[in-house]
Design an enzyme around this catalytic site. Structure first.
Site, PDB file in Angstrom:
ATOM      1  N   CYS A   1      72.573  19.042  -2.840  1.00 35.35           N
ATOM      2  CA  CYS A   1      73.745  19.882  -2.642  1.00 35.35           C
ATOM      3  C   CYS A   1      74.936  19.049  -2.158  1.00 35.35           C
ATOM      4  O   CYS A   1      74.790  17.924  -1.701  1.00 35.35           O
ATOM      5  CB  CYS A   1      73.435  20.991  -1.654  1.00 35.35           C
ATOM      6  SG  CYS A   1      72.219  22.181  -2.272  1.00 35.35           S
TER       7      CYS A   1
ATOM      8  N   HIS B   1      78.285  23.624   0.321  1.00 35.56           N
ATOM      9  CA  HIS B   1      78.072  24.317   1.589  1.00 35.56           C
ATOM     10  C   HIS B   1      78.555  23.488   2.766  1.00 35.56           C
ATOM     11  O   HIS B   1      78.910  22.309   2.640  1.00 35.56           O
ATOM     12  CB  HIS B   1      76.587  24.664   1.755  1.00 35.56           C
ATOM     13  CG  HIS B   1      75.675  23.471   1.857  1.00 35.56           C
ATOM     14  ND1 HIS B   1      75.455  22.812   3.045  1.00 35.56           N
ATOM     15  CD2 HIS B   1      74.933  22.833   0.913  1.00 35.56           C
ATOM     16  CE1 HIS B   1      74.614  21.813   2.834  1.00 35.56           C
ATOM     17  NE2 HIS B   1      74.277  21.802   1.549  1.00 35.56           N
TER      18      HIS B   1
END
EC number: 2.3.2.-
Length: 229
Positions: A205, A189
């Site tokens: 992440c 992301h």
């Protein structure tokens, strides 16, 4: 006449005549057949979206949001978007995240890869393996998992989801990683925190500069294989 005599003299010196085969080894000439020479690898390809950092990291309007300019001079050169020779050995279209390098590679046809600098999870929050992108979202909603809310009670206000926006931790885009049809909980992301690129500070992440995740998102089919090593 003089030029003809000179040519005859040269042949005489070489020990040859017009009817005799030239002795190539004696003349030390290269008799390599052109077709047997392996061609050199082509130069790195050119891409209209990989230019100077002042262009790649300029402010832009996207989805109704004004993405701020990134002070790219403060981002280490190796972490800026660029085309490199592919060293992953993976098939074109594969996303390869190299945790130790803090790099993400999108493998291209022809032996190249587009490389982006990334931030990764801190110790105890990392994942590795082979998986696939299941789907992607533009300006995604972020919902902190219950265990994160336990660690940071102030996040309880977002237990129903934080709307997409400039302060959203998922940034401008998110690619959702699934393995064997199940959500791994890990994402590739964007992030408004450009200074975190190259660091290990997320909850697992893989984060990119917002301008870079927009570029990556536009290049993938949302079903690309992912390798995290």
């Amino acid at each position: 006449m003089l030029s003809g005599m000179g040519a005859m003299a040269l042949l005489g010196i070489a020990g040859c005549s017009t009817t005799e085969t030239l002795d190539l080894p004696q003349l030390q000439l290269d008799d390599t057949v052109t077709g047997s020479v392996h061609p050199m690898r082509p130069a790195i390809s050119v891409d209209k979206n990989i230019t100077g950092p002042d262009v790649m990291y300029a402010s832009l309007t996207d989805g109704g949001f004004q993405v701020p300019v990134v002070p790219w001079q403060k981002v280490k050169p190796e972490f800026r978007r660029q085309i490199v020779v592919d060293k992953t050995g993976e098939a074109p279209g594969t996303i390869v995240v190299h945790l130790k390098e803090r790099m993400l590679y999108l493998v291209q046809p022809g032996g190249d890869a587009i490389r982006y600098g990334v931030g990764i999870g801190k110790d105890g929050f990392r994942w590795s393996g082979r998986a696939n992108i299941q789907y992607g979202r533009e300006w995604p909603v972020w919902t902190p998992p219950p265990e994160m809310i336990q660690r940071k009670p102030e996040l309880v206000k977002w237990q129903g989801g934080q709307p997409g926006g400039l302060t959203n931790p998922l940034g401008a885009r998110a690619l959702y990683i699934y393995q064997d049809g199940k959500d791994t909980g890990y994402r590739i992301h964007g992030s408004p925190e450009w200074w975190s690129i190259g660091q290990a500070m997320s909850s697992g992440c893989v984060r990119l500069i917002n301008q870079d995740i927009i570029d990556l998102y536009n290049r993938v089919s949302k079903k690309n294989p992912v390798v995290v090593v």
